[in-house]
Design an enzyme around this catalytic site. Structure first.
Site, PDB file in Angstrom:
ATOM      1  N   GLY B 185      39.635  42.419  36.502  1.00 51.80           N
ATOM      2  CA  GLY B 185      40.622  43.402  36.937  1.00 51.80           C
ATOM      3  C   GLY B 185      41.889  42.784  37.483  1.00 51.80           C
ATOM      4  O   GLY B 185      42.241  41.652  37.157  1.00 51.80           O
ATOM      5  N   LEU B 211      36.385  46.655  30.518  1.00 48.62           N
ATOM      6  CA  LEU B 211      37.480  45.780  30.931  1.00 48.62           C
ATOM      7  C   LEU B 211      36.982  44.376  31.312  1.00 48.62           C
ATOM      8  O   LEU B 211      36.100  44.232  32.154  1.00 48.62           O
ATOM      9  CB  LEU B 211      38.207  46.409  32.132  1.00 48.62           C
ATOM     10  CG  LEU B 211      39.454  45.648  32.624  1.00 48.62           C
ATOM     11  CD1 LEU B 211      40.557  45.700  31.588  1.00 48.62           C
ATOM     12  CD2 LEU B 211      39.923  46.213  33.957  1.00 48.62           C
ATOM     13  N   ASP B 212      37.582  43.353  30.706  1.00 42.52           N
ATOM     14  CA  ASP B 212      37.286  41.950  31.035  1.00 42.52           C
ATOM     15  C   ASP B 212      35.803  41.609  30.876  1.00 42.52           C
ATOM     16  O   ASP B 212      35.289  40.734  31.566  1.00 42.52           O
ATOM     17  CB  ASP B 212      37.745  41.614  32.465  1.00 42.52           C
ATOM     18  CG  ASP B 212      39.247  41.767  32.622  1.00 42.52           C
ATOM     19  OD1 ASP B 212      39.961  41.543  31.634  1.00 42.52           O
ATOM     20  OD2 ASP B 212      39.697  42.135  33.714  1.00 42.52           O
ATOM     21  N   ALA B 213      35.138  42.337  29.994  1.00 40.68           N
ATOM     22  CA  ALA B 213      33.694  42.124  29.832  1.00 40.68           C
ATOM     23  C   ALA B 213      33.318  41.770  28.396  1.00 40.68           C
ATOM     24  O   ALA B 213      32.140  41.685  28.060  1.00 40.68           O
ATOM     25  CB  ALA B 213      32.926  43.356  30.288  1.00 40.68           C
TER      26      ALA B 213
END
Lengths: 268, 268, 268, 268
Positions: B185, B211-213
């Site tokens: 994040g 997100l960001d995964a």
């Protein structure tokens, strides 16, 4: 700051090491200074009093005074995993550190023999959910009996109560087998493998009330790839853990570490 | 596996590169193989069909065939931060990569001039909460018009919808300015500073719905200390980010990356 | 290559690991393959013969066959510095490696006690310029008596004769305390400090006739700065040395290393 | 040391940064100090004079005074390889550094266009064995005309004469594509590949009379394996080189570097 170096110079001290750090945001100033007492005008036993009166009290400093011939007393808490334990004993036996290790506490009996070789008392205190409070009482007694200055959790694997930890603020060093704050808690190598990271790490920190959230002293990492199974990560991680823990102990013994607001200043 | 190398050898192909990986736990086998077509008995246009019929279908393989003279077409999504953008353009201009960049999309106009120098179309599409869906429709149209093969988010800073991402599965490369899964994040350097970590990192990954995964392609780290302010971390991080993103693009262009179960096999 | 995997598959072997490397320039092909013998059609004692006849001889392959239940026998040569020695003994005691250490040879008596604890024979053979040839004869006898497979020079500090080394080609692992080829020979930390490098390293390699010039197995580095004295470098280097040596031993035990033209292929 | 901080404090200066280093062996003391001039009692133009008279002369200090609003003027020497060149221009355009680049000198015309975009004068001065002395005279004239403070050799590939170098002592930054002192001189990646190293590096240093032997400012490394051809090393090395050179330039611009006895103190 002038006053500290003035205090030393004017009394005949020869400065050997001086490091400083300014936290501009929080307006805090940090200093670590070593000086030679050979021609120092103030007696060793009086330096603290004089320093407090003439310097520290005026500026409301937090300060600590250590003498380089002091030999701190360290207790080791271990469980079944032996790599950090053996690494510490080897450094101890080789004389790498200026430290005394009079006491090892473990919830398993496995490493009694190795401890015995070096004449270290090895206390086997199995911990269960039910007897934890009582065992911690015994641990604290043992620590006091042996006049322990600081504790190293060498992959101890047991959670300590806040009460216990509060007896040794910034004096319990833990090694966690991940690159914190990634993968706190149990089985970080499994989580790292599951997430598919390309680098794994280890983190040494002072234990505080929150699990794996205390002030970080040192971290290091090693590259992994899709070829590495969880077992490979465990193997590579073992070497990381022992080095990262040893560096933290070394910095602690050198009094290189200042803790504030859950972070550390580590002077090298 | 025998069959793949047999297929190549028996038809006169000379193997130039062969890498394999066995995921013993999941019983999945991965292979990347390059061979020379000079004396290959099957026409380029027919290789896929023959391979499917004679080899892949029998073993229910997932497979892709690429020719080394293909020039993939890449679109760049940028925002205001320019370090990754400039680094990519410099590599493009220097001919480091075999790639075509016909299109840059940005929610800001800042870098239009630099794009123009290299003759790359620069489309300014400001994104707000309200117009996001509409702008994404335009973006998708532009991507199709320019026959884009894959997208690079060079610190784009906007969240893409799942719909958008699903149009380019494992073909949107993002750079995140932390050592994931730590600090996903916004504002990871601030969080890293606050937490007092001793090492910071950057992570390139394929974007997916979370997100960001998405599956991690590459990570790298750099050491920091108590001396480093957030601004210092940002500065050190910039160089990490551009290198880690460039490595991911390079691996993508080399077809070195196989994705499965949210992880990557990256053959080097 | 087809033939090797064919040989295994057609006889009921299940491949567990397969890595390959093509040296395109020298036209040499390398492979390391592990397979499960549970349902293998050929008796263990016959595999070598069958493989030679059916596969290797036809292609003039160099090949070695190892069984995973073999326990190689390692001799340790040590001097006065103990960090690598203790690290190896700790791994031995903890069972990290599948190895037997029946013999330690030293030109000093210092570490006899530690060796004795683990029941390892410790032979004290002081070496001088005059008696070197004779002592090496004794060493070779001892190595034969103990049926030693490979030798680890754990900071042994003595130069071995070519004759001695030729008895164990690619089976003597040395650790050198520099980032070779920088700073070969004596006192590399002093030289590194003098030169003002910003990074120091350690190198494990197979010993050959030329000092510190044998095939490199593994290297690693650690950052230093103007703050680091020679003593600091020695301290930081100790941890490097033991890790880099241990990795080399591990790769050797896993039969991951192939040597050719004074270089190594190390399959991970 | 007291006197320096006293000098600042007593005249109303607020210290923002202070770092020190003691070379105990050579009995040399180093300090880098930044302070705020807002309430400083001495005029900017007079600080040097006052400092010399009141502090520096008494202790025979070597000292330099810089103001943070100074914009140093840098010249770039380039050849045909463009990665460092583009990286520097990108940082320049993005405003990462407080620097002016009025002049680029090259023995090739290749990068004239890129220089022109940023309005930087690009002088093409082909150098041969015969005309080197004359070209250096022209170069020195150009450097003077443009009031150049320091020079960056961004993979310039030409050897400069001692005379030339002596005009800019500790003010010519070179990047060498190896981990010095390993592989000085030409073709270090070829030598690294030939030697079979497992890690390659890059080194930025101040040029002095001896080739690749000047004081080292910064080094960094990247891991390679048997899989990496010379071309792979060149590719991985490019990214190292530009980062290591950029860090050196940054430290030079921050006046973080003190040179003595062919080594550097780099305050971070």
């Amino acid at each position: 700051m002038i006053s500290i170096t003035e205090f030393i110079y004017k009394n005949g001290g020869n400065i050997l090491y001086l490091a400083q750090h300014v936290d501009a945001e929080r307006q805090v100033f940090f200093m670590r200074i070593e000086w030679d007492l050979d021609d120092f005008a103030i007696d060793e036993g009086k330096i603290g009093e004089y320093f407090a009166t003439l310097v520290a009290d005026r500026f409301s400093m937090n300060w600590r005074l250590h003498f380089s011939n002091e030999v701190p007393r360290m207790a080791l808490f271990v469980s079944k995993l032996s790599h950090c334990f053996y690494d510490i004993l080897a450094r101890y036996e080789a004389g790498e550190w200026q430290v005394e290790i009079p006491l090892i506490i473990s919830n398993h009996a496995d490493m009694r023999t190795a401890a015995g070789r070096l004449g270290i008392e090895y206390i086997h205190l199995p911990v269960t959910r039910e007897n934890r409070a009582e065992q911690e009482r015994k641990q604290l007694e043992l620590l006091q009996q042996h006049r322990i200055d600081f504790i190293v959790l060498a992959r101890y694997m047991q959670i300590l109560s806040d009460d216990f930890i509060n007896n040794y603020p910034d004096r319990i060093i833990n090694i966690h087998h991940s690159f914190l704050p990634a993968f706190p808690g149990a089985r970080p190598y499994h989580s790292a493998h599951e997430r598919g990271v390309k680098i794994i790490g280890a983190t040494s920190h002072y234990a505080n009330a929150e699990l794996d959230a205390g002030p970080i002293i040192e971290q290091d990492v090693v590259r992994v790839s899709h070829e590495d199974s969880v077992e490979d990560m465990v193997r590579k991680g073992r070497d990381l853990e022992k080095i990262v823990l040893a560096r933290a102990i070394w910095h602690h013994l050198q009094h290189n570490i200042l803790v504030y607001e859950n972070r550390t200043v580590v002077f090298e």
